[in-house]
Design a protein around this motif. Structure first.
Motif, PDB file in Angstrom:
ATOM      1  N   LEU A  31       0.853  -1.193   0.000  1.00 16.16           N
ATOM      2  CA  LEU A  31       0.000   0.000   0.000  1.00 16.16           C
ATOM      3  C   LEU A  31       0.888   1.241   0.000  1.00 16.16           C
ATOM      4  CD1 LEU A  31      -2.760  -1.044   2.526  1.00 16.16           C
ATOM      5  CD2 LEU A  31      -3.131  -0.358   0.157  1.00 16.16           C
ATOM      6  N   THR A  32       0.599   2.172  -0.920  1.00 11.86           N
ATOM      7  CA  THR A  32       1.475   3.319  -1.126  1.00 11.86           C
ATOM      8  C   THR A  32       0.658   4.578  -1.370  1.00 11.86           C
ATOM      9  OG1 THR A  32       3.109   1.853  -2.144  1.00 11.86           O
ATOM     10  CG2 THR A  32       3.375   4.207  -2.549  1.00 11.86           C
ATOM     11  N   ASP A  33       1.051   5.684  -0.726  1.00 11.76           N
ATOM     12  CA  ASP A  33       0.408   6.972  -0.936  1.00 11.76           C
ATOM     13  C   ASP A  33       0.790   7.555  -2.288  1.00 11.76           C
ATOM     14  OD1 ASP A  33      -0.751   6.930   1.573  1.00 11.76           O
ATOM     15  OD2 ASP A  33       0.838   8.129   2.499  1.00 11.76           O
ATOM     16  N   ASP A  59      -7.495   7.936   3.906  1.00 11.65           N
ATOM     17  CA  ASP A  59      -7.889   7.316   5.168  1.00 11.65           C
ATOM     18  C   ASP A  59      -6.681   6.755   5.909  1.00 11.65           C
ATOM     19  OD1 ASP A  59      -9.971   6.468   7.012  1.00 11.65           O
ATOM     20  OD2 ASP A  59      -9.524   4.438   6.334  1.00 11.65           O
ATOM     21  N   SER A  60      -5.821   6.086   5.181  1.00 15.89           N
ATOM     22  CA  SER A  60      -4.577   5.536   5.720  1.00 15.89           C
ATOM     23  C   SER A  60      -3.644   5.328   4.534  1.00 15.89           C
ATOM     24  CB  SER A  60      -4.834   4.228   6.479  1.00 15.89           C
ATOM     25  OG  SER A  60      -5.407   3.263   5.629  1.00 15.89           O
ATOM     26  N   THR A  61      -2.479   4.789   4.772  1.00 14.23           N
ATOM     27  CA  THR A  61      -1.511   4.623   3.685  1.00 14.23           C
ATOM     28  C   THR A  61      -2.130   3.894   2.506  1.00 14.23           C
ATOM     29  OG1 THR A  61       0.316   4.552   5.264  1.00 14.23           O
ATOM     30  CG2 THR A  61       0.754   3.679   3.063  1.00 14.23           C
ATOM     31  N   GLY A  62      -2.173   4.560   1.356  1.00 15.98           N
ATOM     32  CA  GLY A  62      -2.659   3.962   0.118  1.00 15.98           C
ATOM     33  C   GLY A  62      -4.153   3.784  -0.001  1.00 15.98           C
ATOM     34  N   LEU A  63      -4.931   4.226   0.987  1.00 19.00           N
ATOM     35  CA  LEU A  63      -6.385   4.056   0.972  1.00 19.00           C
ATOM     36  C   LEU A  63      -7.063   5.414   0.857  1.00 19.00           C
ATOM     37  CD1 LEU A  63      -8.985   2.388   1.302  1.00 19.00           C
ATOM     38  CD2 LEU A  63      -8.645   2.519   3.774  1.00 19.00           C
ATOM     39  N   TYR A  64      -7.861   5.579  -0.191  1.00 15.71           N
ATOM     40  CA  TYR A  64      -8.545   6.839  -0.474  1.00 15.71           C
ATOM     41  C   TYR A  64     -10.041   6.587  -0.596  1.00 15.71           C
ATOM     42  CZ  TYR A  64      -3.847   8.379  -1.446  1.00 15.71           C
ATOM     43  OH  TYR A  64      -2.517   8.664  -1.325  1.00 15.71           O
ATOM     44  N   TYR A  65     -10.849   7.545  -0.100  1.00 18.83           N
ATOM     45  CA  TYR A  65     -12.302   7.396  -0.211  1.00 18.83           C
ATOM     46  C   TYR A  65     -12.961   8.718  -0.568  1.00 18.83           C
ATOM     47  CZ  TYR A  65     -13.005   9.551   4.407  1.00 18.83           C
ATOM     48  OH  TYR A  65     -13.027  10.426   5.461  1.00 18.83           O
ATOM     49  N   TYR A  66     -14.219   8.590  -1.004  1.00 14.61           N
ATOM     50  CA  TYR A  66     -15.049   9.760  -1.294  1.00 14.61           C
ATOM     51  C   TYR A  66     -16.489   9.384  -1.021  1.00 14.61           C
ATOM     52  CZ  TYR A  66     -16.808  13.962  -3.480  1.00 14.61           C
ATOM     53  OH  TYR A  66     -17.423  15.164  -3.681  1.00 14.61           O
TER      54      TYR A  66
END
Length: 108
Positions: A31-33, A59-66
């Motif tokens: 998981l990577t930003d 949200d956290s490393t490598g995790l994106y939400y909308y």
């Protein structure tokens, strides 16, 4: 090499909810930003853009939400999201599919 997947629980969105969609981004399996912000554009199955290049929340490393909003989950529909960000110095597009689902009917 970049890879991605739907974040758990965001493939099916219950009707009339905030409609959270999310993606996980990986580089070489980790998981990577993104380098900078990630934007998301969402279209429905008719091709209408309902969210246009809005900034996703990390949200956290490598995790994106909308959260697409209750107005965009009022009808059962398929939604197609394109998440755009820069990983490994290259602009990348991560494509996910989500489905707004109705409520099940139970009978005895």
């Amino acid at each position: 090499m970049i890879g991605y997947q739907l974040a758990q629980g965001t493939g099916h969105i219950p009707k009339d909810t905030r409609g959270r969609i999310a993606v996980k981004a990986f580089v070489d399996g980790t998981l990577t930003d993104a380098a900078g912000s990630v934007t998301v554009t969402v279209t429905d199955e008719g091709g209408t853009t309902i969210i246009n290049a809005q900034t996703a929340t990390k949200d956290s490393t490598g995790l994106y939400y909308y959260d697409i909003g209750i107005a965009n989950t009022a009808d059962v529909n398929k939604l197609y999201a394109v998440w755009t960000g820069t990983w490994e110095t290259v602009s990348q597009k991560l494509r996910t599919t989500h489905e707004v689902i109705g409520f099940p009917i139970f009978s005895e």
